[in-house]
Scaffold this active site. Structure first.
Site, PDB file in Angstrom:
ATOM      1  N   GLU A  79       0.622  -1.310   0.527  1.00  0.00           N
ATOM      2  CA  GLU A  79      -0.069   0.016   0.660  1.00  0.00           C
ATOM      3  C   GLU A  79       0.914   1.012   0.136  1.00  0.00           C
ATOM      4  OE1 GLU A  79      -2.302  -3.167   1.985  1.00  0.00           O
ATOM      5  OE2 GLU A  79       0.083  -2.458   2.304  1.00  0.00           O
ATOM      6  N   PRO A 115      11.531 -12.909   2.881  1.00  0.00           N
ATOM      7  CA  PRO A 115       9.850 -13.524   3.828  1.00  0.00           C
ATOM      8  C   PRO A 115       9.751 -11.893   3.552  1.00  0.00           C
ATOM      9  CG  PRO A 115      12.755 -14.626   4.447  1.00  0.00           C
ATOM     10  CD  PRO A 115      13.036 -13.426   3.448  1.00  0.00           C
ATOM     11  N   ASN A 174       1.415  -8.245  -4.126  1.00  0.00           N
ATOM     12  CA  ASN A 174       1.992  -7.467  -5.987  1.00  0.00           C
ATOM     13  C   ASN A 174       3.021  -7.911  -6.786  1.00  0.00           C
ATOM     14  OD1 ASN A 174       1.899  -5.417  -7.810  1.00  0.00           O
ATOM     15  ND2 ASN A 174       3.237  -4.311  -6.587  1.00  0.00           N
TER      16      ASN A 174
END
Length: 423
Positions: A61, A269, A337
């Site tokens: 975001e 990760p 994404n």
């Protein structure tokens, strides 16, 4: 509209557990104290009041909001960014907490969604406007914005069918949002079905399609490729992974890593508190592993490179011949994404659980621009096929670029809703 009693009671009961979680993942007592102050008060003094307040939950975001934030900073408009996660906070600061924006930009954690904490936060920072990014809907946050007549917008809005069911219990808060700029018609319709006035919404596409790879990371990747002698290596990257994705993929990949010295796998990760856990997985699989946090290089003997750092995902994609984007093999999954590696011409593989990005992924599937694996073994099989058949991998990249190009333009539509002129 008052938030539900059950919701506020649940927050009160869960608060000690939340504090315990912060302490458990904190890297030091100092960082724990700082995070607690930002989440529970007393808060940092504001650099500026009447700032445009962007709230972005995490890295994805924050990256989506980056061009918008930069646009308003360049106009001289003060900006406050809040995040929910540590990785999102680190990303925001790495992007903007530097010249020439030092006096205009501030980033802190979002307070816990309790009325008295948010009341204090609004009184201290006095934001001009609240811009929520994607699906970050906190009932008391939105309620306090309405009470203080702070316009509340939802930008680059997305809402999966699953998330819509969860928000149905507090759907009344949507009537307090002033404007929703949705990524797609399905998202807009879900918000309308939850009670949003249709006249307060608009479909403008996904701002993430307007991203560009930062030049600094491309240059750094070129330097590392020479310094680490990666010219002849075949670099595979698994990024934004959750448990047990690293275990599953590395286990399937291990025979190839041990038989082909040119292969090297970069592992990134999703959550920093899992870095040591993932290192232990590599050790248990008897894979020669080096770590970014230890300032290790990729050597000729390196089979796995653990990218246990924050804010460098673009760098690892820029070094890759093929990648896997995580959060899509695990349960319940949801995905992350896929656009960042595609912008860098990296053939991209994901698992079958990508509901958080359903509309985006479906469009790439229709154009054969993304590769779907049902399990870890298939991820590795697809990788090997991409390496063995570079022309076919190139076609996947070209198809992905067609989708990227036709979806660009959302940024300008968002900028057209001039936040700086909102009352």
């Amino acid at each position: 509209m008052a938030t539900p009693f059950w919701y506020n009671t649940a927050l009160h009961l869960l608060k000690p557990f939340y504090q315990w979680r912060i302490k458990r993942r904190a890297e030091s007592q100092e960082l724990y104290n700082q995070e607690c102050l930002e989440r529970f008060g007393p808060y940092q003094s504001p650099k500026n009041v009447r700032a445009i307040w962007f709230h972005a939950v995490s890295v994805g975001e924050t990256n989506a909001a980056q061009p918008l934030i930069e646009h308003y900073l360049k106009l001289g408009q003060p900006v406050l960014v809040t995040n929910t996660t540590k990785t999102g906070q680190a990303r925001a600061k790495s992007l903007f907490l530097k010249a020439p924006y030092l006096d205009l930009f501030q980033a802190v954690y979002l307070p816990v969604d309790q009325k008295y904490l948010l009341k204090q936060f609004f009184e201290l920072y006095q934001p001009k406007l609240l811009a929520l990014i994607e699906t970050e809907l906190w009932p008391n946050l939105i309620d306090q914005a309405k009470l203080r007549q702070v316009p509340c917008l939802l930008l680059n809005a997305r809402l999966s069918e699953k998330s819509a069911k969860g928000y149905s219990r507090v759907a009344g808060m949507l009537k307090q949002i002033d404007w929703v700029l949705a990524q797609d018609n399905a998202t807009r319709q879900r918000y309308v079905e939850l009670g949003l006035d249709q006249q307060k919404s608009q479909v403008v596409g996904n701002i993430k399609f307007d991203i560009h790879a930062p030049e600094a990371f491309i240059n750094q990747a070129e330097q590392l490729q020479q310094q680490w002698y990666l010219g002849q290596r075949k670099v595979l990257t698994i990024a934004s992974t959750h448990a047990p994705e690293e275990q599953q993929i590395l286990q399937a990949l291990a025979p190839y890593l041990k038989s082909d010295p040119d292969l090297v796998c970069i592992v990134v990760p999703r959550h920093p508190e899992r870095f040591d856990e993932v290192f232990e997985i590599c050790q248990n699989l008897d894979l020669v592993t080096h770590r970014r946090s230890m300032n290790h290089s990729i050597h000729a003997s390196t089979q796995v490179y653990l990218a246990d750092s924050m804010g460098e995902l673009w760098l690892w994609y820029a070094l890759s011949q093929v990648c896997f984007v995580g959060g899509s093999l695990n349960e319940p999954g949801g995905g992350h994404n896929i656009l960042e590696p595609m912008v860098l011409n990296v053939p991209t593989v994901i698992g079958p659980r990508y509901f958080n990005f359903q509309t985006i992924v479906d469009e790439f599937i229709d154009e054969n621009g993304v590769l779907i694996a049902q399990d870890a073994e298939q991820v590795v099989a697809i990788w090997m096929a991409c390496l063995a058949e570079p022309e076919e991998a190139k076609q996947v990249v070209e198809q992905a670029h067609k989708v990227l190009q036709r979806n660009q333009g959302s940024l300008q539509k968002h900028i057209g809703v001039n936040l700086a002129e909102k009352p």
